[in-house]
Design an enzyme around this catalytic site. Structure first.
Site, PDB file in Angstrom:
ATOM      1  N   ARG A  67       0.941  -1.221   0.067  1.00 38.85           N
ATOM      2  CA  ARG A  67       0.047  -0.059   0.018  1.00 38.85           C
ATOM      3  C   ARG A  67       0.872   1.198   0.097  1.00 38.85           C
ATOM      4  O   ARG A  67       2.077   1.001   0.400  1.00 38.85           O
ATOM      5  CB  ARG A  67      -0.803  -0.091   1.376  1.00 38.85           C
ATOM      6  CG  ARG A  67      -1.836  -1.031   1.354  1.00 38.85           C
ATOM      7  CD  ARG A  67      -2.735  -1.305   2.729  1.00 38.85           C
ATOM      8  NE  ARG A  67      -3.628  -2.089   2.644  1.00 38.85           N
ATOM      9  CZ  ARG A  67      -3.418  -3.270   3.139  1.00 38.85           C
ATOM     10  NH1 ARG A  67      -2.187  -3.462   3.628  1.00 38.85           N
ATOM     11  NH2 ARG A  67      -4.134  -4.362   3.356  1.00 38.85           N
ATOM     12  N   HIS A 156      -2.855   2.272  -5.557  1.00 41.75           N
ATOM     13  CA  HIS A 156      -3.461   0.884  -5.239  1.00 41.75           C
ATOM     14  C   HIS A 156      -3.557  -0.075  -5.997  1.00 41.75           C
ATOM     15  O   HIS A 156      -3.657  -1.297  -5.919  1.00 41.75           O
ATOM     16  CB  HIS A 156      -4.876   0.944  -4.358  1.00 41.75           C
ATOM     17  CG  HIS A 156      -4.988   0.101  -3.308  1.00 41.75           C
ATOM     18  ND1 HIS A 156      -4.456   0.050  -2.088  1.00 41.75           N
ATOM     19  CD2 HIS A 156      -5.762  -1.294  -3.309  1.00 41.75           C
ATOM     20  CE1 HIS A 156      -4.729  -1.227  -1.349  1.00 41.75           C
ATOM     21  NE2 HIS A 156      -5.772  -1.983  -1.878  1.00 41.75           N
ATOM     22  N   ARG A 159      -0.849  -2.751  -6.129  1.00 38.20           N
ATOM     23  CA  ARG A 159      -1.142  -3.733  -5.300  1.00 38.20           C
ATOM     24  C   ARG A 159      -1.942  -4.646  -5.933  1.00 38.20           C
ATOM     25  O   ARG A 159      -1.411  -5.918  -5.635  1.00 38.20           O
ATOM     26  CB  ARG A 159      -1.636  -3.121  -3.705  1.00 38.20           C
ATOM     27  CG  ARG A 159      -1.896  -4.563  -2.846  1.00 38.20           C
ATOM     28  CD  ARG A 159      -2.249  -3.686  -1.645  1.00 38.20           C
ATOM     29  NE  ARG A 159      -3.065  -4.613  -0.500  1.00 38.20           N
ATOM     30  CZ  ARG A 159      -2.252  -5.580   0.207  1.00 38.20           C
ATOM     31  NH1 ARG A 159      -1.144  -5.610   0.018  1.00 38.20           N
ATOM     32  NH2 ARG A 159      -3.052  -6.232   0.846  1.00 38.20           N
TER      33      ARG A 159
END
Length: 204
Positions: A67, A156, A159
């Site tokens: 993150r 994000h 990720r």
């Protein structure tokens, strides 16, 4: 009479309603990047004033499913260059873990260590303060435009890119859960559910 008039409900109604943020599907068709798209971001980052730092941030965020806050809070004490290990601390009560570092990452980290002033944090601003998650988000947004992405990009998505890449490679869901630090395995299952290789033998 005065008391009754004070208790009476107002006759005017405020009709101005804020629109707020629209669903993510309004801005883009998916919430993850492909490996090729990550490479495009890294290439675009290399043209920045602090290109190596920025490219290394994207590389680590992608390879380790970090993150933005986890990435920006990385300290050199979490990096073991001798044994090629990264000690990952997770937010949101996530599971901490130790990840292997590849040769590409080791070379990038060693160069980063040589080029910047010695300090506690891996990624620092021009003033020497730790990079902020907000600053990283702005950087990724700018790089998405510079790389001519067909949709807006946010941190994000790196990720998610990690999760989908590893799921597509056929890695065990439980191992993937611990790699990404998910406390609940249901958050990991979504990567395997959307992996296209699940259906590769259907028409053989």
């Amino acid at each position: 009479m005065k008391s009754a008039s004070r208790r009476r409900a107002p006759t005017t109604v405020k009709r101005t309603v804020g629109r707020g943020r629209l669903p993510n599907t309004h801005y883009r068709t998916r919430e993850y990047l492909t490996v090729k798209e990550v490479e495009r971001l890294i290439k675009a980052a290399g043209r920045n004033r602090y290109g190596h730092r920025d490219a290394t941030m994207i590389l680590l965020a992608f390879r380790h499913g970090l993150r933005a806050s986890e990435l920006c809070s990385l300290r050199w004490e979490q990096v073991d260059l001798t044994h090629a290990r990264l000690h990952v601390s997770r937010l949101k009560s996530g599971i901490p873990s130790v990840h292997p570092l590849t040769g590409t990452e080791l070379r990038a980290l060693r160069r980063l260590q040589r080029e910047q002033d010695p300090g506690r944090y891996l990624f620092v601003s021009e003033r020497g303060a730790p990079m902020s998650a907000v600053g990283f988000r702005r950087m990724i947004t700018r790089l998405g435009k510079a790389a001519k992405m067909p949709f807006s990009v946010h941190p994000h998505m790196l990720r998610h890119a990690c999760g989908f890449k590893l799921a597509n490679d056929g890695h065990d869901t439980r191992a993937l859960q611990h790699y990404l630090g998910h406390k609940n395995i249901q958050h990991t299952v979504r990567y395997t559910e959307l992996a296209p290789d699940r259906f590769k033998d259907f028409w053989r």
